[in-house]
Structure formats: structure tokens, C-alpha cells
Scaffold this active site. Structure first.
Site, PDB file in Angstrom:
ATOM      1  N   GLU A 115       0.743  -1.264   0.094  1.00 21.12           N
ATOM      2  CA  GLU A 115       0.072  -0.077   0.171  1.00 21.12           C
ATOM      3  C   GLU A 115       0.825   1.187   0.112  1.00 21.12           C
ATOM      4  OE1 GLU A 115      -1.842   0.098   4.135  1.00 21.12           O
ATOM      5  OE2 GLU A 115      -1.731  -2.103   3.612  1.00 21.12           O
ATOM      6  N   LYS A 117       2.402   4.680   1.126  1.00 19.89           N
ATOM      7  CA  LYS A 117       2.807   5.269   2.576  1.00 19.89           C
ATOM      8  C   LYS A 117       2.536   6.680   2.521  1.00 19.89           C
ATOM      9  CE  LYS A 117       6.091   5.191   6.315  1.00 19.89           C
ATOM     10  NZ  LYS A 117       6.060   6.506   6.798  1.00 19.89           N
ATOM     11  N   ASP A 119       2.222  10.519   3.132  1.00 17.72           N
ATOM     12  CA  ASP A 119       2.822  11.267   4.027  1.00 17.72           C
ATOM     13  C   ASP A 119       2.213  12.464   4.779  1.00 17.72           C
ATOM     14  OD1 ASP A 119       5.360  12.159   5.279  1.00 17.72           O
ATOM     15  OD2 ASP A 119       5.952  13.190   3.143  1.00 17.72           O
ATOM     16  N   TYR A 225      -7.245   8.576   4.669  1.00 21.25           N
ATOM     17  CA  TYR A 225      -7.312   7.001   4.280  1.00 21.25           C
ATOM     18  C   TYR A 225      -7.148   6.420   5.354  1.00 21.25           C
ATOM     19  CZ  TYR A 225      -7.277   7.632  -0.882  1.00 21.25           C
ATOM     20  OH  TYR A 225      -7.678   8.121  -2.144  1.00 21.25           O
ATOM     21  N   LYS A 316      10.981   2.835   1.511  1.00 21.26           N
ATOM     22  CA  LYS A 316      10.825   4.315   1.381  1.00 21.26           C
ATOM     23  C   LYS A 316      11.612   4.650   0.026  1.00 21.26           C
ATOM     24  CE  LYS A 316      10.405   6.948   4.534  1.00 21.26           C
ATOM     25  NZ  LYS A 316      10.594   7.283   5.931  1.00 21.26           N
ATOM     26  N   CYS A 410      24.702  42.733 -15.760  1.00 22.63           N
ATOM     27  CA  CYS A 410      24.400  41.522 -16.101  1.00 22.63           C
ATOM     28  C   CYS A 410      26.011  40.575 -16.032  1.00 22.63           C
ATOM     29  CB  CYS A 410      24.227  41.163 -17.769  1.00 22.63           C
ATOM     30  SG  CYS A 410      24.306  39.757 -18.229  1.00 22.63           S
ATOM     31  N   CYS A 413      27.610  40.006 -19.468  1.00 22.21           N
ATOM     32  CA  CYS A 413      27.979  40.918 -20.550  1.00 22.21           C
ATOM     33  C   CYS A 413      28.275  42.352 -20.128  1.00 22.21           C
ATOM     34  CB  CYS A 413      26.975  40.794 -21.706  1.00 22.21           C
ATOM     35  SG  CYS A 413      25.413  41.460 -21.425  1.00 22.21           S
ATOM     36  N   CYS A 428      18.826  41.207 -18.028  1.00 22.45           N
ATOM     37  CA  CYS A 428      19.685  41.871 -18.962  1.00 22.45           C
ATOM     38  C   CYS A 428      19.139  42.286 -20.182  1.00 22.45           C
ATOM     39  CB  CYS A 428      20.921  40.821 -19.278  1.00 22.45           C
ATOM     40  SG  CYS A 428      22.034  41.229 -20.299  1.00 22.45           S
ATOM     41  N   CYS A 434      24.715  40.136 -25.354  1.00 24.36           N
ATOM     42  CA  CYS A 434      25.001  39.205 -24.352  1.00 24.36           C
ATOM     43  C   CYS A 434      25.072  37.789 -24.746  1.00 24.36           C
ATOM     44  CB  CYS A 434      23.651  39.297 -23.432  1.00 24.36           C
ATOM     45  SG  CYS A 434      23.940  38.252 -21.800  1.00 24.36           S
TER      46      CYS A 434
HETATM   47  S1  IVH Z   1       0.768   0.898   9.288  1.00 23.30           S
HETATM   48  C1  IVH Z   1       1.776  -1.249  12.924  1.00 23.30           C
HETATM   49  N1  IVH Z   1       0.371   1.743   6.707  1.00 23.30           N
HETATM   50  O1  IVH Z   1       3.734   5.685   8.754  1.00 23.30           O
HETATM   51  C2  IVH Z   1       1.546  -0.333  11.590  1.00 23.30           C
HETATM   52  N2  IVH Z   1       1.027   3.261   8.411  1.00 23.30           N
HETATM   53  O2  IVH Z   1       6.034   5.045   9.966  1.00 23.30           O
HETATM   54  C3  IVH Z   1       1.434   0.912  11.723  1.00 23.30           C
HETATM   55  N3  IVH Z   1       1.767   5.526   7.537  1.00 23.30           N
HETATM   56  O3  IVH Z   1       2.602   6.055  12.052  1.00 23.30           O
HETATM   57  C4  IVH Z   1       1.357   1.828  10.549  1.00 23.30           C
HETATM   58  N4  IVH Z   1       0.828   5.164   5.281  1.00 23.30           N
HETATM   59  O4  IVH Z   1       1.612   7.646  10.303  1.00 23.30           O
HETATM   60  C5  IVH Z   1       0.636   2.143   8.036  1.00 23.30           C
HETATM   61  N5  IVH Z   1      -0.387   2.364   4.790  1.00 23.30           N
HETATM   62  C6  IVH Z   1      -0.022   2.889   5.929  1.00 23.30           C
HETATM   63  C7  IVH Z   1       0.488   4.058   6.133  1.00 23.30           C
HETATM   64  C8  IVH Z   1       1.185   4.375   7.389  1.00 23.30           C
HETATM   65  C9  IVH Z   1       1.326   6.067   6.299  1.00 23.30           C
HETATM   66  C10 IVH Z   1       2.462   6.431   8.595  1.00 23.30           C
HETATM   67  C11 IVH Z   1       1.512   6.359   9.672  1.00 23.30           C
HETATM   68  C12 IVH Z   1       2.495   5.667  10.702  1.00 23.30           C
HETATM   69  C13 IVH Z   1       3.887   5.798  10.049  1.00 23.30           C
HETATM   70  C14 IVH Z   1       5.035   4.677  10.581  1.00 23.30           C
END
Ligand code: IVH
Length: 672
Positions: A115, A117, A119, A225, A316, A410, A413, A428, A434
């Protein structure tokens, strides 16, 4: 009069409909009714609740913003701790994670979910009997802060779950984030209000959620989400992570549509490789992907190690932001003369490459961020975007730093640098001279509608400049056939043709010549107007701002640009060299004296023998005539050269008088 029974019923129906349409919109991303219809339902509910305040409930969709600002955030203990994730930065670390899990479970291969991750920031949502009763931040994982009042304002988060088969107590966990578009809009608004812009969507989301006044949060474009559950009582959930997420979605909670079930570590890595190039195109920021063992039984068997599960890992993406130091601020000159300040940086690995320079865009940007030589800065490189300085780490600023100043000359030139009022870009003005603007200036000079040097294309200009055969446009006219013939992909014949084309281009018109100089703000029409008004290059060169503004359609900005251009000694030198090379044009007829054709409209068609149609047009206009592109009843004359086309037929059909070239020349006061 509606009975109380009916009103109670209507309110319940409206809430149900609103919740359902919210779900279609935020969870399924598939709205069923137009916004206006939704608003109508919402307003009807609001009106009924206003008339019957005793019927308002906390989970009513109208009750997202309520109450007065808080004095402080209350601490919330997480009964099931909110863990964090271990990180993997390359394939080898992911393979090691998978290997460890397989060894512990004594299996050949593991089924994972993969899934995005997100931010943003982690949040816990507590639903009791389907009603959202508490929301809390992660905090240190054991204790977070209660932010129910703020979370209620996030429309993607249901105040009441859909359906009936949810557990009596359900703690949902997920990420609150700010979509990119909302983030950009928010920053524009922040700046308009004179407030500080947020460095990135994550900070903006965190800052928005940590507001004591929910009315502020309500105006922030937050989304959500979910990615898991915490406490569950009074109900059973399926035995697979993905199946649980599907339940959550059915109960009205948004789940990312990007989550996949994958087989083994190869499936994980394939997912990562498919996601990486899409990263920049997603409507929200992600900093990696997360792999989770899908089976809850296996998750339990694996357990935890120091605050992170053994059954999940974050893979990451290369960081998009890093810290480094500004070694210098240089100013680059672009091909249009625009000056761009660039930070020279201590090399830093960011966004997957080593970055040594970052653009600072323009003078205002440098001042807004107050970037100084010696500063420690946060550098960002997202996708294929040019690296930029996000912000300065002020706490690390050394003593005695100097505020950045845009150079007055400039750096390439030495010509004057100007920044027109109301514009962000400094430029310029040594356009013809130039070195940074050389190629662009020469290409423009040679263009068909300028000096019309046939055969002098962009590639050839690049070659001539790169081989140092020419430095400015005047050098074109001293090129020799043998110099040209020595170039790559250039035969004797093409060299000869180019020399001929250069010769031919020496006979031009004043308007074309002015246009060819490439003065900023001076397009073809303005060049034409200037030629007509001044009739003579010297007069134009010497014109002051006031007389420039007498020319039709020349306002202050254009006048200043022309004036400055001719004040640059370098530009005048190049012009003199051009004239010495033999560039000439027919002396235009003095404007005021010769408006003999005022009020008449001409249409030109076919090929003329003694001049091009463009020249004919200019000469006619010099005498006050209008030259139009199509024949109508208002046309005075159609001038037909050889191979005249449909315009001649139009003239005949409309009974418009047709002139030969000879007759045209007579009108212009010249014979063939
Ligand atoms: S699972 C035990 N799933 O990443 C599992 N975390 O670095 C706990 N995060 O604190 C988290 N997307 O804020 C999980 N698909 C995802 C996520 C996710 C973002 C964040 C979350 C967590 C942090 C951990």
C-alpha cells in the site's frame, strides 16, 4: 402542518441520504448526484434542525464544526499502542525482512498487502455504536492528543458509520493528509493574508490538525485514508488485513484504491517499481510503500520488536528533502535575458541524485525565504523537478551573513539589469550582445518574419556559436563560404546558398529590421508602427520616452524597453556593424506627408514581381491605407499578382476593383 412524527422521519431520511452521498463522494470517489443537489439536501436538514434544535444530534452531518475553541488538548492513552514501522531503503533490506518473516513462520512464501505510505499524520478514530466519539493523534505511540473537534471537520471522515454489522466498539487508524492541490491553494491564501507558507503538505496537515479553534481546521483541505484497526469489541473482523480494509470501506471509511494483495517479496518489489514513477502524478504525497503480512494469524505469530511490528515494513522512496549548506548564490542569465539566482550547495543526495545547485527562482523568492550564503537550508527534489530551496534553518545561521542583492549589471555581459515594475523577473537588456542570449537573438534575427535568412536554421546557429564562428548577429555577414563549408553536415552548395541568402537579406525593410533586433515587448506590429512613425533608424535610436509613447499602441512599458535597449552601447555597436555590413531598406515615405491612401482598404493576392506582399503592405500602410486579409464590399482594391487565387474571384464576384502590380506602383508613386 407537518406532524412531529413526519419531521423526525424527514430529518432521519435527510441524514441518511447525506451520509450516503458523502460516502459516494469521499469513499467510492463516484458521486451519484450533482453538488447542487447535495447542497439542497444539506440546507433542508439545516433548516429543519434550526426550527427544532432539540432534534440535533452530535452525529448529524450539520454538526461538523461546533462549539468554542479549546483551551488545550487533552491527553489520550492508546490502549493498543500506535506503533511505527521499520524502514527499508533498498531491495536488499526488503528481502532481508521477508527472509526473517519466512524463517519465523517456517513458510516458503508470504502473502502481503502493498500500500502507499501516505505522508501525513497518523490518527486514531474511535467509533462507539457506529458514532465517532473520539479522535486522537499518535503522539509518542502511548499517549496522543485529543483532536475530535478538528477531525469532525474533515468531510472524508464519517461521523456515523454506514450499515449495521460494525463492531460496537471500533478503533480505526489511518492517515490524515493534505492533497497537493489543496496544499498549493492553502499556501496561496496564506501568502495573500501575509502569513507564512507551509513547507510541505505534511506540515500543513499537522499544523491544521493541531488547532485549538476547529473553525480554522474546517477551512483546511484535509483528507483521510485508513490503513488498519486498533481496539475492536463487540463484533468480529475477518482474518486478513485486506479483508478488514474492505469492511472498513463498506462502513463508509475511505481506503486507498491503490492497495494490492501481492505474492512474496517479488510481488512487493514489483509493486514498488510500479509505484515509484507514479509518485509524482498521485494527487497526494507518498514517501514510500508499506508491505504488510496479510494473514492476521501470521501477524500475531510474528509479533513486535521494539515498537515496530515484525509483520510490516515501510519501503521508502529516496528522500525528497535534505539539509545542506549554501556555498554561494550565483546569478544565471537565461536565453531570454532573465536572471535567475541559483544556490550553489554543498553536495547532498536527495530525490535519488546528488544535488549541487538549487534554483531560487527570482529576487523576491530569495528575499521571501531570506536565503543567505552560509545558511543551512532544506533542499527539495521531487520527481524530475528542478531542485529548489524550500526554507532556511534559521537556528543554524552563522553570524554576519549578508542579505542577497540582485546585481545591477549582467554577470555575463555587463549590460544593465532591469526589473520592470510589477514583474518578478530581472533581465539583462544587452539582447544583441549578451553571450547568454546570443543563440536566441541570432535565431530570432534570422527568422522568416525578421531578416528572413533562408537556410539559417536553429541547429546551424547552435553550431556557428558553439564553434565561435559568430558572436553576434553582425558576425553573420562576415562569414565566408569556406568557413561554412567546413561545418558538419554542410556541403559546398549549402554554404554557397547560405552566403547568397545572407546577401539577399541585406535588402530589407525598416520594420523588419527593428523587429529582428529582438527588443523585448517589440513584436511585428510594434516594429511596424515604429518604422512608420520614425521612418528612420537614427530617430528611433535617439527617441526619448515621451516621443516613443506617441507611437500608436506604444505604452509606457514598451517605450521603456525600447529606450533602454538603445541606451546599451553594446547594442548600438552591433547595429552599427550591421549597417556597415550593408543592410539597407527603402527610405520610408515620411508619415505625415503622404497619407494619400487614408480611408482605403486593400487586399493583396498572388505573387508580386517587384516586392513581397509584406513590403507592399508596409508601403500601403505608410500612406494610411488599411490592408486586410479578406475581400468584402468594403474593400477598395484587390491587388492581384501572378497566380492570384480565390481572393481575385471574390473581388470579381463582389464587383471590387482589381489592380495590377503596375497600377499599385503608380498609386504608390513609383513606376515599374
Ligand atoms: S501502518 C503497525 N500503513 O507511517 C503499523 N502506516 O512510519 C502502523 N503511514 O505512523 C502503521 N501510510 O503515520 C501504515 N499504509 C500505511 C501508512 C502508514 C502512512 C504512516 C503512519 C505511521 C507511519 C510509520
Amino acid at each position: 402542518m407537518a406532524s412531529r412524527q413526519n419531521i423526525v422521519q424527514r430529518i432521519a431520511t435527510l441524514r441518511e441520504q447525506i451520509n450516503y452521498h458523502n460516502y459516494r463522494y469521499y469513499v467510492l470517489d463516484d458521486p451519484q448526484i450533482p453538488d447542487a443537489e447535495f447542497d439542497r439536501l444539506f440546507r433542508e436538514l439545516q433548516a429543519l434542525e434550526q426550527q427544532h434544535p432539540e432534534l440535533i444530534t452530535a452525529d448529524s452531518p450539520t454538526q461538523r464544526v461546533g462549539g468554542a475553541p479549546l483551551g488545550e488538548f487533552k491527553p489520550v492513552r492508546h490502549e493498543v499502542p500506535m506503533l511505527s514501522l521499520a524502514n527499508a531503503f533498498d531491495d536488499i533490506e526488503v528481502e532481508a525482512f521477508d527472509q526473517r518473516a519466512r524463517t519465523r513462520l517456517e513458510v516458503e512464501a508470504i502473502e502481503y498487502t502493498a500500500e502507499p505510505k501516505l505522508d501525513g499524520l497518523a490518527i486514531s478514530l474511535l467509533y462507539e455504536q457506529g458514532e465517532l466519539v473520539r479522535a486522537a493523534t499518535r503522539g509518542d505511540g502511548e499517549t496522543g492528543e485529543e483532536v475530535t473537534h478538528n477531525v469532525r471537520t474533515i468531510h472524508a471522515i464519517p461521523l456515523r458509520l454506514l450499515g449495521k454489522d460494525y463492531p460496537g466498539l471500533l478503533e480505526v487508524r489511518g492517515e490524515v493528509y493534505m492533497p497537493r492541490r489543496g496544499f498549493e491553494r492553502l499556501n496561496v491564501e496564506q501568502e495573500a493574508r501575509g502569513e507564512k507558507a507551509f513547507a510541505n503538505p505534511r506540515n500543513a496537515a499537522a499544523g491544521s490538525l493541531r488547532q485549538l479553534d476547529p473553525r480554522i481546521t474546517a477551512q483546511r483541505p484535509l483528507a483521510f485514508y485508513c490503513y488498519g484497526v486498533g481496539r475492536v469489541q463487540g463484533g468480529k473482523l475477518p482474518g486478513q488485513h485486506l479483508a478488514i480494509l474492505n469492511c472498513l470501506r463498506e462502513w463508509g471509511l475511505p481506503v486507498s484504491g491503490e492497495i494490492r494483495q501481492v505474492q512474496g517479496v517479488m510481488g512487493c518489489l514489483d509493486y514498488y517499481r510500479a509505484m515509484a514513477p507514479r509518485r509524482a502524478t498521485l494527487p497526494y504525497e507518498i514517501d514510500g510503500v508499506v508491505y504488510k503480512v496479510n494473514s492476521l494469524a501470521q501477524q500475531q505469530a510474528l509479533g513486535f520488536v521494539s515498537r515496530a511490528p515484525r509483520w510490516a515494513i515501510a519501503h521508502k522512496f529516496p528522500a525528497q528533502e535534505e539539509m545542506t549548506r549554501v556555498l554561494a548564490i550565483d546569478v544565471q542569465v537565461g536565453r531570454t535575458g532573465a536572471l535567475t539566482p541559483v544556490a550553489r550547495l554543498e553536495p547532498v543526495f536527495v530525490g535519488g541524485v546528488t544535488v549541487t545547485n538549487a534554483t531560487l527562482h527570482n529576487e523576491d523568492e530569495v528575499h521571501r525565504k531570506d536565503v543567505r550564503v552560509g545558511d543551512t537550508v532544506i533542499v527539495r527534489r521531487a520527481g524530475d523537478v528542478i531542485p529548489e530551496v524550500v526554507s532556511v534553518v534559521l537556528s543554524r545561521r552563522p553570524a554576519k551573513t549578508a542579505v542577497f542583492k540582485m546585481p545591477k549589471q549582467c554577470p555575463k555581459c555587463g549590460s544593465q539589469v532591469v526589473r520592470p515594475e510589477g514583474q518578478a523577473v530581472s533581465r539583462c537588456v544587452g539582447g544583441l550582445y549578451c553571450p547568454a542570449q546570443r543563440k536566441q537573438a541570432i535565431k530570432h534575427f534570422a527568422a522568416r518574419r525578421a531578416m528572413d535568412i533562408e537556410g539559417l536554421g536553429d541547429k546551424l546557429v547552435d553550431q556557428l556559436v558553439d564553434e565561435a564562428l559568430i558572436h553576434d548577429v553582425a558576425d553573420l555577414y562576415v562569414l565566408t563560404e569556406s568557413q561554412l563549408a567546413g561545418l558538419e553536415r554542410m556541403g559546398d552548395k549549402s554554404a554557397e546558398n547560405l552566403i547568397q541568402a545572407l546577401e539577399k537579406s541585406k535588402h530589407t525593410t525598416l520594420a523588419r529590421f527593428i523587429y529582428a533586433l529582438g527588443i523585448r515587448e517589440v513584436g511585428e506590429a510594434t516594429a511596424q508602427a515604429l518604422a512608420q512613425y520614425f521612418a528612420n533608424l537614427k530617430k528611433l535610436e535617439q527617441a526619448d520616452l515621451e516621443s516613443l509613447q506617441q507611437v500608436p499602441d506604444v505604452g509606457q512599458v514598451v517605450a521603456e524597453s525600447i529606450y533602454r535597449f538603445f541606451r546599451q552601447a553594446h547594442n548600438r555597436e552591433v547595429i552599427n556593424k550591421l549597417l556597415e555590413a550593408g543592410i539597407t531598406w527603402p527610405a520610408p515615405v515620411a508619415t505625415a506627408a503622404a497619407q494619400t491612401l487614408a480611408g482605403q482598404t486593400f487586399v493583396l493576392t498572388g505573387t508580386l514581381q517587384t516586392m513581397t506582399r509584406d513590403e507592399a503592405k508596409q508601403r500601403l500602410q505608410a500612406r494610411g491605407a488599411k490592408v486586410s486579409g479578406s475581400v468584402s464590399k468594403k474593400t477598395t482594391y484587390v491587388v492581384a499578382g501572378s497566380e492570384a487565387g480565390s481572393k481575385l474571384a471574390d473581388a470579381q464576384a463582389l464587383g471590387v476593383k482589381v489592380l495590377s502590380e503596375e497600377e499599385l506602383l503608380k498609386l504608390l508613386g513609383q513606376s515599374l
